[in-house]
Design an enzyme around this catalytic site. Structure first.
Site, PDB file in Angstrom:
ATOM      1  CB  THR A  95      60.856 -29.692   9.197  1.00  0.00           C
ATOM      2  OG1 THR A  95      60.504 -30.019   7.839  1.00  0.00           O
ATOM      3  CG2 THR A  95      60.002 -28.538   9.677  1.00  0.00           C
ATOM      4  CE1 TYR A 130      54.078 -33.606   1.300  1.00  0.00           C
ATOM      5  CE2 TYR A 130      54.298 -31.854  -0.327  1.00  0.00           C
ATOM      6  CZ  TYR A 130      54.177 -32.257   0.993  1.00  0.00           C
ATOM      7  OH  TYR A 130      54.163 -31.314   2.009  1.00  0.00           O
ATOM      8  CB  ILE A 151      48.402 -31.310  17.163  1.00  0.00           C
ATOM      9  CG1 ILE A 151      49.485 -31.190  16.097  1.00  0.00           C
ATOM     10  CG2 ILE A 151      49.014 -31.417  18.528  1.00  0.00           C
ATOM     11  CD1 ILE A 151      50.195 -29.882  16.108  1.00  0.00           C
ATOM     12  CE  LYS A 210      50.873 -32.345   2.641  1.00  0.00           C
ATOM     13  NZ  LYS A 210      50.431 -32.420   4.036  1.00  0.00           N
ATOM     14  CG  ASN A 212      51.793 -31.151  11.468  1.00  0.00           C
ATOM     15  OD1 ASN A 212      52.240 -30.304  10.703  1.00  0.00           O
ATOM     16  ND2 ASN A 212      52.593 -31.959  12.170  1.00  0.00           N
TER      17      ASN A 212
END
Ligand SMILES: NC(=O)c1ccc[n+]([C@@H]2O[C@H](COP(=O)([O-])OP(=O)(O)OC[C@H]3O[C@@H](n4cnc5c(N)ncnc54)[C@H](OP(=O)(O)O)[C@@H]3O)[C@@H](O)[C@H]2O)c1
Length: 254
Positions: free
Chosen positions: A192, A155, A6, A159, A88
């Protein structure tokens, strides 16, 4: 033993995923620039094998070396039952209208959010080609892959590119003898540091700022542990569909 690799395990969603994965049947390989003391402690407490690999994923040259290290460790342990990769690690900056952004920062962002996952998948496939075991990858995507946001063009394209990477690799893998299965998952809006960073941005850089402030103030952000648990359900699901591009909110939060 199931091995789970990860990236960005040290905080935020990655830490939530890693925390939920910690048990004695798993060997977790965490890749970040910094480690998490909590995760190290929990792994010892729950008798879970855990290795930390210090790596700045914006540096292309480090990725194959880290994956060589990981697969060297895997080859030295008992035959793995399954191997998983969760791409991630990610960043949100630079934020602002495209013409205001620094080319160096645009370049670094895309190296972290798009090039690194591409190279991690390349290495994963190369190392596991001859392994007749379960091999799965989750790319952590975003609603921004399909919805443009003012101030977030870099961004959004990263993605969107990640989702297309998922679909392209799935197509290439489906006729392989021992295919790797890959999906993208948009994880929802999670509480987060990335969200804190977005709320700190001046409104002229990010016109949707107030929406994210309101979501936080009204308690609508999902905790990293809850999001991590949902993602793990997807990772181990019998319905794991090679090439799928999913939004976790459509699966669980209706
Ligand atoms: N939060 C949300 O609402 C949300 C929504 C949709 C999608 N996502 C996606 O979810 C993923 C995780 O985001 P998050 O919100 O958890 O962000 P976060 O709290 O900022 O954590 C980012 C993680 O990525 C790692 N990372 C960042 N730059 C790195 C680099 N150069 N090299 C190695 N590791 C690096 C960080 O580790 P170190 O600092 O230790 O290197 C950290 O573990 C991202 O892909 C993000 O795009 C988040």
């Amino acid at each position: 033993m199931k091995h789970i690799i990860i990236t960005g395990h040290s905080k935020g969603l990655g830490a939530g995923i890693a925390t939920e994965l910690i048990n004695e049947n798993h060997h977790i390989h965490g890749i970040s620039r910094t480690d998490s003391v909590e995760i190290e402690r929990l792994a010892i407490l729950k008798n879970c094998k855990f290795n930390f690999y210090s790596c700045d994923v914006s540096r292309r040259d480090t990725i194959s070396a880290v994956m060589d290290d990981i697969f060297y460790t895997i080859s030295g342990s008992e035959t793995p039952e399954a191997i998983y990769l969760i791409n991630n690690a990610g960043v949100i900056t630079p934020i602002g209208p495209l013409q205001t952004l620094d080319p160096e920062e645009i370049d670094k962002h895309l190296r972290i959010n798009l090039l690194a996952p591409t190279l991690f998948i390349r290495e994963f496939i190369r190392h596991t080609t001859d392994m007749n075991i379960e091999k799965r990858i989750i790319n952590i995507s975003s609603g921004a892959a399909v919805n443009p946001y003012h101030g977030m063009s870099v961004y959004c394209i990263g993605k969107a590119g990640l989702d297309m990477l998922t679909r392209s690799v799935a197509l290439e893998q489906k006729d392989e003898e021992y295919p790797v299965e890959v999906i993208s998952v948009a994880p929802g809006i999670i509480d987060t540091d990335m969200q804190t960073r977005m709320r700190a941005e001046p409104e002229e850089n990010f016109k949707n700022k107030q929406k994210f402030v309101t979501l936080k103030e009204s308690g609508q952000l999902v905790s990293p542990d809850v999001a991590g648990r949902k993602l793990i359900e997807v990772l181990f699901s019998e319905d794991f569909e090679n090439g799928a591009v999913l939004d976790i909110r459509e699966l669980y939060y209706k």
